[in-house]
Design a protein around this motif. Structure first.
Motif, PDB file in Angstrom:
ATOM      1  N   ALA A   1     -13.358   6.067 -20.876  1.00 38.69           N
ATOM      2  CA  ALA A   1     -12.512   5.607 -19.843  1.00 38.69           C
ATOM      3  C   ALA A   1     -12.753   5.486 -18.706  1.00 38.69           C
ATOM      4  N   ALA A   2     -13.713   6.561 -18.463  1.00 35.44           N
ATOM      5  CA  ALA A   2     -13.974   6.534 -17.409  1.00 35.44           C
ATOM      6  C   ALA A   2     -15.144   5.504 -17.030  1.00 35.44           C
TER       7      ALA A   2
ATOM      8  N   PHE B   1     -13.712   2.395 -16.198  1.00 34.93           N
ATOM      9  CA  PHE B   1     -12.270   1.970 -14.746  1.00 34.93           C
ATOM     10  C   PHE B   1     -13.734   1.894 -14.038  1.00 34.93           C
ATOM     11  N   VAL B   2     -14.546   2.308 -13.517  1.00 35.42           N
ATOM     12  CA  VAL B   2     -15.803   2.343 -13.084  1.00 35.42           C
ATOM     13  C   VAL B   2     -16.357   1.046 -13.136  1.00 35.42           C
TER      14      VAL B   2
ATOM     15  N   TYR C   1     -10.022  -5.609  -5.856  1.00 40.39           N
ATOM     16  CA  TYR C   1      -9.562  -4.326  -6.646  1.00 40.39           C
ATOM     17  C   TYR C   1      -9.173  -3.538  -5.758  1.00 40.39           C
ATOM     18  N   VAL C   2      -9.925  -3.387  -4.698  1.00 43.25           N
ATOM     19  CA  VAL C   2      -9.191  -2.369  -2.530  1.00 43.25           C
ATOM     20  C   VAL C   2      -8.498  -3.091  -2.122  1.00 43.25           C
TER      21      VAL C   2
ATOM     22  N   GLY D   1      -5.076  -2.501  -3.771  1.00 40.43           N
ATOM     23  CA  GLY D   1      -3.963  -1.684  -3.022  1.00 40.43           C
ATOM     24  C   GLY D   1      -3.667  -0.540  -5.099  1.00 40.43           C
ATOM     25  N   GLU D   2      -2.310  -0.409  -4.649  1.00 41.92           N
ATOM     26  CA  GLU D   2      -2.289   0.094  -5.934  1.00 41.92           C
ATOM     27  C   GLU D   2      -1.360  -0.731  -7.234  1.00 41.92           C
TER      28      GLU D   2
ATOM     29  N   PHE E   1      -4.827  -0.867  -8.808  1.00 40.64           N
ATOM     30  CA  PHE E   1      -5.130   0.859 -10.138  1.00 40.64           C
ATOM     31  C   PHE E   1      -3.897   0.655 -10.836  1.00 40.64           C
TER      32      PHE E   1
ATOM     33  N   ARG F   1      -5.521   0.562 -14.947  1.00 43.06           N
ATOM     34  CA  ARG F   1      -5.198   2.003 -15.320  1.00 43.06           C
ATOM     35  C   ARG F   1      -4.849   0.861 -16.691  1.00 43.06           C
TER      36      ARG F   1
ATOM     37  N   VAL G   1      -6.908  -0.411 -18.749  1.00 40.73           N
ATOM     38  CA  VAL G   1      -8.526   0.716 -19.343  1.00 40.73           C
ATOM     39  C   VAL G   1      -7.816   1.958 -20.522  1.00 40.73           C
TER      40      VAL G   1
END
Lengths: 282, 91
Positions: free
Chosen positions: A225-226, A229-230, A239-240, A243-244, A247, A251, A254
């Motif tokens: 998962a890590a 995600f990365v 992505y940035v 924002g939320e 994420f 989520r 993933v």
């Protein structure tokens, strides 16, 4: 003007040729709804004499990269395609954008994410010739509200050896002109088939995510998962900015979608591997 | 001068377990931090403000900490404070 999936573009040019090539290759695509576009692309000469003397196409539009090098007029079609990608990468906020090709079967989407040269476009184009619906060869558009992936089936950008592979596999398909010596090598665009265009307003549920690598001997590796995600934050252009919502969208991907990294040494075994994993995991 | 550290109030961060790592979305800055243990465990304990010594004792009660060190823990807490994941209150 044209619409690709949910995104409308207006493309203007100081020269007729790139618009002519685009108009021909995108002739079966619809117009933006109500004639309202999301993004403008402008292909222009940075100096007036560059319209005529060694004509050089600078890529502009609503959003620009200040240090982008112009392309020769013979690569005007590539400039137009890059211009559309650039607007999406810099300013798309409605969807989480992932550098991935997407194909669909039975309403479920297969995402192939990787760096340039990993074979995203080639695998997606080959799957298109084998009954999958092509949803896009460059960007997966994931809706933060629903988690569904939306189609963005622009011309498929085939590079170098994959041009011959697809000319063999999709002999009846329409290809653009050979663009030799571009910054990414020789490029030829493939027009998505009629199914891809007709169904481009139909989203899909992400069902399998693969990170392909072309070259090494065949291998399949579980991806934690890590790492997923990365990798997806790195594969996303916005992505940035989201924002939320970004994420929350990652989520969901993933947590819900099975993931594998695959190595393949040739396209035939790559396709066989992808279809096997689809049967096992999706 | 000593200090107590506390985690953000509920709802100020979003946490996603990525076994063995954890992604933490910090709403105030819009930044995503991918952190390794024992950062999530520290944040869970810091619901109540604690000094580094108190936090180290609490961690030691719950987890196997072979090389617990207040100075090192304080340095980590100050790094977390710099990115906004904990708040530092001087005492």
């Amino acid at each position: 003007m044209l619409r690709i999936g949910p995104v409308g573009f207006r493309i203007g040019s100081d020269w007729r040729a790139p618009i002519g090539a685009l108009g021909d290759l995108y002739r079966d695509y619809p117009l933006p709804e109500d004639g309202i576009v999301d993004f403008n692309v402008r292909l222009f000469a940075a100096r007036p004499w560059r319209r005529f003397v060694r004509p050089a196409v600078t890529i502009g539009g609503d959003y620009m990269l200040p240090d982008a090098l112009p392309l020769p007029l013979a690569q005007g079609l590539l400039a137009a395609e890059m211009g559309m990608n650039l607007q999406m990468a810099l300013a798309q906020r409605r969807y989480l954008l992932l550098h991935a090709s997407v194909v669909e079967r039975d309403g479920r989407g297969l995402l192939l994410s990787g760096v340039s040269g990993a074979g995203k476009s080639t695998l997606a184009a080959l799957l298109m010739t084998r009954g999958w619906r092509l949803m896009g060869d460059e960007f997966a558009l994931v809706d933060p509200a629903t988690g569904l992936v939306h189609a963005f089936p622009r011309l498929i950008s085939l590079k170098n050896q994959s041009v011959a592979v697809l000319q063999c596999a999709a002999g009846q398909a329409r290809f653009g002109p050979l663009l030799a010596g571009t910054p990414k090598g020789d490029i030829r665009h493939l027009v998505p088939d009629a199914t891809a265009i007709a169904a481009m307003d139909r989203p899909a549920v992400p069902a399998l995510l693969l990170f392909p690598t072309f070259g090494p001997a065949e291998a399949v590796r579980a991806v934690g998962a890590a790492e997923t995600f990365v990798r997806l934050t790195q594969a996303s252009t916005n992505y940035v900015a989201l924002g939320e919502r970004g994420f929350a969208t990652l989520r969901r991907l993933v947590q819900d979608v099975p993931v594998r990294a695959i190595d393949y040494a040739d396209t035939d075994s790559g396709i066989a591997l992808v279809e096997r994993l689809w049967r096992e995991l999706a | 001068m000593g200090a107590r550290y506390r985690a953000p109030p509920p709802g100020h961060v979003l946490i996603l377990s990525l076994d063995p790592l954890t992604a933490i979305y910090h709403r105030a800055s819009g930044q995503t931090h991918v952190v390794a243990p024992p950062v999530p465990e520290m944040l869970a304990l810091l619901v109540d403000p604690l000094t580094p010594g108190e936090l180290l004792a609490a961690l030691g009660e719950r987890y196997d900490l072979p090389d617990g060190d207040v100075a090192a823990l304080t340095a980590r807490l100050d790094e977390l404070a710099a990115i906004g994941l904990v708040t530092r209150d001087a005492i």
